[in-house]
Write an enzyme that holds these catalytic residues in place. Structure first.
Site, PDB file in Angstrom:
ATOM      1  N   GLY A   1       0.327   5.592   0.555  1.00  0.00           N
ATOM      2  CA  GLY A   1      -0.649   6.664   0.767  1.00  0.00           C
ATOM      3  C   GLY A   1      -0.017   7.874   1.414  1.00  0.00           C
ATOM      4  O   GLY A   1       1.205   8.010   1.461  1.00  0.00           O
TER       5      GLY A   1
ATOM      6  N   ASP B   1     -10.681   8.296  10.343  1.00  0.00           N
ATOM      7  CA  ASP B   1     -10.435   8.188   8.900  1.00  0.00           C
ATOM      8  C   ASP B   1     -11.037   6.901   8.327  1.00  0.00           C
ATOM      9  O   ASP B   1     -10.365   6.151   7.629  1.00  0.00           O
ATOM     10  CB  ASP B   1      -8.928   8.238   8.640  1.00  0.00           C
ATOM     11  CG  ASP B   1      -8.618   8.468   7.158  1.00  0.00           C
ATOM     12  OD1 ASP B   1      -9.528   8.947   6.427  1.00  0.00           O
ATOM     13  OD2 ASP B   1      -7.499   8.157   6.729  1.00  0.00           O
TER      14      ASP B   1
ATOM     15  N   LYS C   1       4.329  -0.410   8.421  1.00  0.00           N
ATOM     16  CA  LYS C   1       4.010   0.892   7.809  1.00  0.00           C
ATOM     17  C   LYS C   1       5.155   1.847   8.145  1.00  0.00           C
ATOM     18  O   LYS C   1       5.385   2.167   9.315  1.00  0.00           O
ATOM     19  CB  LYS C   1       2.675   1.417   8.352  1.00  0.00           C
ATOM     20  CG  LYS C   1       2.362   2.828   7.850  1.00  0.00           C
ATOM     21  CD  LYS C   1       0.959   3.278   8.212  1.00  0.00           C
ATOM     22  CE  LYS C   1      -0.033   2.758   7.203  1.00  0.00           C
ATOM     23  NZ  LYS C   1      -1.313   3.495   7.227  1.00  0.00           N
TER      24      LYS C   1
ATOM     25  N   MET D   1       0.209   8.740   4.442  1.00  0.00           N
ATOM     26  CA  MET D   1       0.962   8.561   5.686  1.00  0.00           C
ATOM     27  C   MET D   1       2.327   7.910   5.446  1.00  0.00           C
ATOM     28  O   MET D   1       3.202   8.009   6.277  1.00  0.00           O
ATOM     29  CB  MET D   1       0.181   7.659   6.644  1.00  0.00           C
ATOM     30  CG  MET D   1      -1.222   8.139   6.932  1.00  0.00           C
ATOM     31  SD  MET D   1      -1.217   9.672   7.855  1.00  0.00           S
ATOM     32  CE  MET D   1      -0.533   9.099   9.390  1.00  0.00           C
ATOM     33  N   GLY D   2       2.454   7.198   4.364  1.00  0.00           N
ATOM     34  CA  GLY D   2       3.721   6.515   4.107  1.00  0.00           C
ATOM     35  C   GLY D   2       3.459   5.289   3.252  1.00  0.00           C
ATOM     36  O   GLY D   2       2.469   5.221   2.528  1.00  0.00           O
TER      37      GLY D   2
ATOM     38  N   GLY E   1       0.835  -1.195   0.000  1.00  0.00           N
ATOM     39  CA  GLY E   1       0.000   0.000   0.000  1.00  0.00           C
ATOM     40  C   GLY E   1       0.870   1.246   0.000  1.00  0.00           C
ATOM     41  O   GLY E   1       2.030   1.226   0.428  1.00  0.00           O
TER      42      GLY E   1
ATOM     43  N   VAL F   1       3.195   0.968   3.022  1.00  0.00           N
ATOM     44  CA  VAL F   1       2.964  -0.249   3.805  1.00  0.00           C
ATOM     45  C   VAL F   1       3.614  -1.420   3.071  1.00  0.00           C
ATOM     46  O   VAL F   1       3.419  -1.592   1.867  1.00  0.00           O
ATOM     47  CB  VAL F   1       1.457  -0.527   3.983  1.00  0.00           C
ATOM     48  CG1 VAL F   1       1.248  -1.765   4.868  1.00  0.00           C
ATOM     49  CG2 VAL F   1       0.752   0.669   4.595  1.00  0.00           C
TER      50      VAL F   1
END
Lengths: 123, 660
Positions: B408, B522, B428, B410-411, B406, B413
């Protein structure tokens, strides 16, 4: 002729009492235990019921209570009879819905007095 | 050791009433017939008056020894009473004999009534052998068993004695019991068996210990009367073996023996005998003891049945937990008229409801699985490779990077292999600019600690927060599956049953998190992971707080998710609470049902304006298969004012149940 239902399991006492009552003008029907007593009382009208308390199947207390809950028998006079005759039995008989109580051995004149008092009370 | 003063127990309470009944009943017959004959056969007045007077004396003796208020009497008092009665009994019998001798031939009615008096007089001493007139009965049997009333002549046919309803413990006997008499002396067996048969019991006999054990092994008995002194296996040994075997241990045993020493009695009781009677025994005592033992057994049987029913209900509770409850399993317990029956009925009703609900959810999840399976066939789930952590790199020397799953705001994964625990984990790695100051790091750590407390099957477990070589990272449970985002991107919209399955699980996850004081902030399809079984796993609890804490994220254009899932209070920068997550849930459910967002716009600013000002469309108006109630619930979740939304995730669960 007053119609009496005698509920008694002891054969000799049944024979003896029914004969003595018949000689005094009562029309006596016999039942040999509590269940038969209830069945007969509900099947035909009686002027009075003599109910032995120590009965097989359904005891006299229970039979009396059931008869008091049925419209056909709720007003039929019931005299409880017992040779048991322990303290408190009389009160138990009255609480079960019996109108009177007598002990065995039966004093016939005393019993007849009670029977006639109840029969005369009828409307 | 013998104890000469050992006294057999007497009678108490109702047993006394029963004895009074037994003794007064024949007095009634003697008096009644005698008085009747006084009227019918006055020529025998003298003898009949003698009989009446004697019967009166018997009655007086009974009243003296057994007053109506007696609470307890000793067996010696009963023996004394019998002794007092016997002379009067003989007077009655002599009077009857005298009348019979004088009666003219052909007076059959008189003869029959005299026979009745004779029979009743014979029963004055509690139907015992001692009461029988001289020369009557079986002396051998009398001496052995203490009772020969069965041998008394009957002039008129005697009605078998049925259990008397008002005289406990016989009152409890609603059937004939099956009894076994064990005695090596034939006379003893015969006399005892006949007496018990007259009481209405089914009686079998065994002539020695071995015979007794074989008989008991072959068929069930309610009570055993067991002689002690027998050749071969004696009564003690038979008793020991009976009580040792689980299938016979509960059968009450009354020991009967000529041994009356205390040691023997104690030995019997210690070995488990119900009672002990010494020969020759009193018939009244025998009956009282047998009835008491049978009554105790009946109560024990009832207790065992009750315990068995309780066990059935407990097992039903386990079956409900394990999902294998069948409604019929409590049918028997539910028929009981008592409180236990009521409990069984209520439990059965509740369990049936739970089962129906589970079946419904299972069907819904099945549909969700079908949706997932359809997507898995053609979707690549790996994300773009992050150049900062190459495949095979061991982060902190422990987490071996396998692939990127993943990417996104935030960073990134990764799926990694935890060398310490030898299992896959999700790692993550957070963007360095989000954690530039130590205050923010501390606050984030606090949030992660809180998130770690959430333990629920529908929440991805957070393991650790760490820093290595300038990189901050979180390790989490690794779940093989698809995000709801991927599912929606592939399928467009999902079936109603599948959405209900997702909604129910999401509400559970939120309820578990909110109970720990954690708000997700979220909720969006990207954070909802579905494994191949259709089980939902919500990701990133606590993580989005980092964005809030760091500030400036929105200014930088790196929005946490998208404003489309944010509640009005969140967009306005107000405090958030659990109802903020419920708003996002409403958006997700709307999107799942319709394949579009409730508010759509070309720019983020226009979108925020629509979220704050416009009413969302009705899902059931867009698609007819969406139940109106479900559509109305989503509209409530999307309320601008949080007070108008369901008050909690638990409340949402309840509302979803109603729709399902």
């Amino acid at each position: 002729m007053p119609r009496v239902l005698l509920v008694e399991d002891n054969e000799m006492n049944r024979d003896m009492l029914s004969r003595r009552l018949q000689k005094r003008g009562f029309d006596v029907t016999i039942a040999v235990d509590g269940r038969e007593g209830i069945d007969k009382a509900l099947a035909e009208p009686y002027d009075l019921i003599l109910m032995d308390i120590s009965l097989p199947e359904i005891d006299g207390w229970t039979a009396a209570r059931r008869l008091r809950t049925s419209p056909q028998t709720e007003r039929t006079p019931i005299i409880a009879l017992t040779a048991h005759a322990m303290a408190g039995d009389r009160q138990k008989a009255l609480e079960a819905g019996c109108d009177d109580y007598d002990t065995k051995p039966i004093e016939l004149d005393r019993l007849l007095g009670k029977m006639n008092a109840l029969l005369n009370r009828r409307p | 050791m013998t104890t000469p003063g050992f006294t057999r127990p007497g009678l108490r309470g109702n047993e006394i009433g029963q004895l009074r009944h037994e003794m007064r009943t024949p007095v009634n017959a003697v008096l009644g017939y005698s008085e009747m004959l006084l009227e019918d056969a006055p020529e025998h007045r003298a003898h009949l008056e003698e009989a009446v007077e004697a019967a009166g004396a018997v009655l007086a003796a009974i009243e003296g020894a057994l007053p109506p208020t007696a609470a307890e009497i000793d067996s010696r008092d009963i023996e004394s009473l019998h002794a007092a009665i016997r002379p009067h009994q003989e007077r009655i019998l002599r009077a009857v004999d005298a009348i019979a001798a004088q009666a003219a031939p052909g007076q059959s009615g008189l003869a029959a009534d005299l026979a009745r008096i004779r029979l009743a007089a014979g029963r004055l001493v509690t139907t015992g052998v001692a009461a029988a007139p001289a020369g009557v009965g079986s002396p051998a049997a009398d001496a052995a068993a203490g009772d020969a009333s069965a041998d008394a002549p009957t002039v008129i046919a005697e009605v078998p004695r049925a259990p008397v309803a008002s005289a406990p413990p016989a009152a409890a006997l609603d059937r004939g019991f099956r009894l076994l008499v064990v005695d090596d002396v034939a006379d003893n067996r015969t006399v005892l068996a006949r007496r018990l048969q007259r009481e209405g019991h089914l009686v079998e006999c065994a002539e020695n210990g071995r015979d007794a054990l074989e008989t008991v092994a072959a068929k069930p008995f309610d009570l055993i009367l067991l002689d002690i002194m027998m050749p071969g296996i004696d009564g003690f040994e038979v008793l020991r073996r009976l009580k040792h075997a689980p299938e016979t241990a509960d059968i009450p045993v009354i020991m009967i023996s000529a041994l009356d020493d205390l040691e023997s009695v104690v030995r019997c009781i210690e070995q488990g005998a119900e009672d002990h009677l010494t020969k020759p025994f009193e018939p009244v005592l025998l009956r009282a003891r047998i009835n008491a033992s049978l009554e105790k057994k009946r109560l024990r049987d009832r207790e065992k049945e009750y315990i068995a029913e309780v066990k059935t209900i407990a097992e039903a509770a386990t079956a409900v937990e394990e999902g294998r409850y069948t409604p019929a399993s409590l049918a028997r317990a539910a028929m009981r008229p008592d409180e236990l029956g009521r409990l069984a009925r209520v439990f059965d009703g509740m369990a049936a409801e739970v089962k129906a609900r589970e079946d419904r959810l299972r069907r819904q999840v099945m549909e969700l699985r079908q949706e997932i399976e359809a997507v898995r066939q053609g979707v690549v789930t790996t994300g773009p490779e992050d150049t900062r952590l190459p495949i095979g790199h061991a982060l902190a020397g422990r987490y071996e990077i396998e692939l990127v799953v993943g990417f996104g705001a935030m960073g990134t994964v990764y799926k990694a292999f935890d060398r310490e625990l030898a299992e896959p984990v999700a790692v993550k790695v957070l963007r360095p600019d989000l954690l530039s100051d130590s205050t923010v790091v501390d606050r984030f750590k606090a949030e992660v600690r809180l998130a770690r407390r959430i333990s629920h099957p529908t929440v991805v477990r957070t393991h650790d927060f760490g820093e290595f070589d300038g990189l901050h990272y979180l390790t989490m449970e690794y779940v093989e599956g698809l995000t709801a985002r991927a599912l929606l991107d592939s399928r467009g919209r999902l079936g109603v049953a599948a959405v209900l399955a997702l909604a129910a699980q999401l509400a559970q996850a939120l309820a578990a998190a909110h109970a720990q004081g954690v708000i997700h902030r979220d909720i969006k399809p990207q954070n909802l992971l579905l494994d191949e079984r259709g089980i939902l796993k919500v990701m990133d609890f606590g993580v989005s707080r980092l964005a809030d804490s760091a500030g400036g994220v929105r200014e930088a254009g790196l929005l946490i998710g998208t404003p489309a899932y944010m509640a009005p209070e969140q967009l306005l920068g107000d405090d958030v609470d659990e109802r903020t997550d419920l708003y996002a849930t409403g958006v997700v459910l709307f999107e799942c049902l319709t394949g579009r967002l409730p508010f759509e716009a070309e720019s983020p600013v226009a979108l925020v304006a629509r979220v704050l000002q416009e009413s969302p469309p009705c899902a059931s108006a867009l698609y007819e298969d969406v139940p109106t109630a479900f559509s109305a619930l989503i509209a409530r979740l999307l309320a601008k004012r949080r007070e108008a939304r369901p008050s909690s995730a638990v409340e949402l669960q309840r509302l979803l149940d109603q729709i399902a």
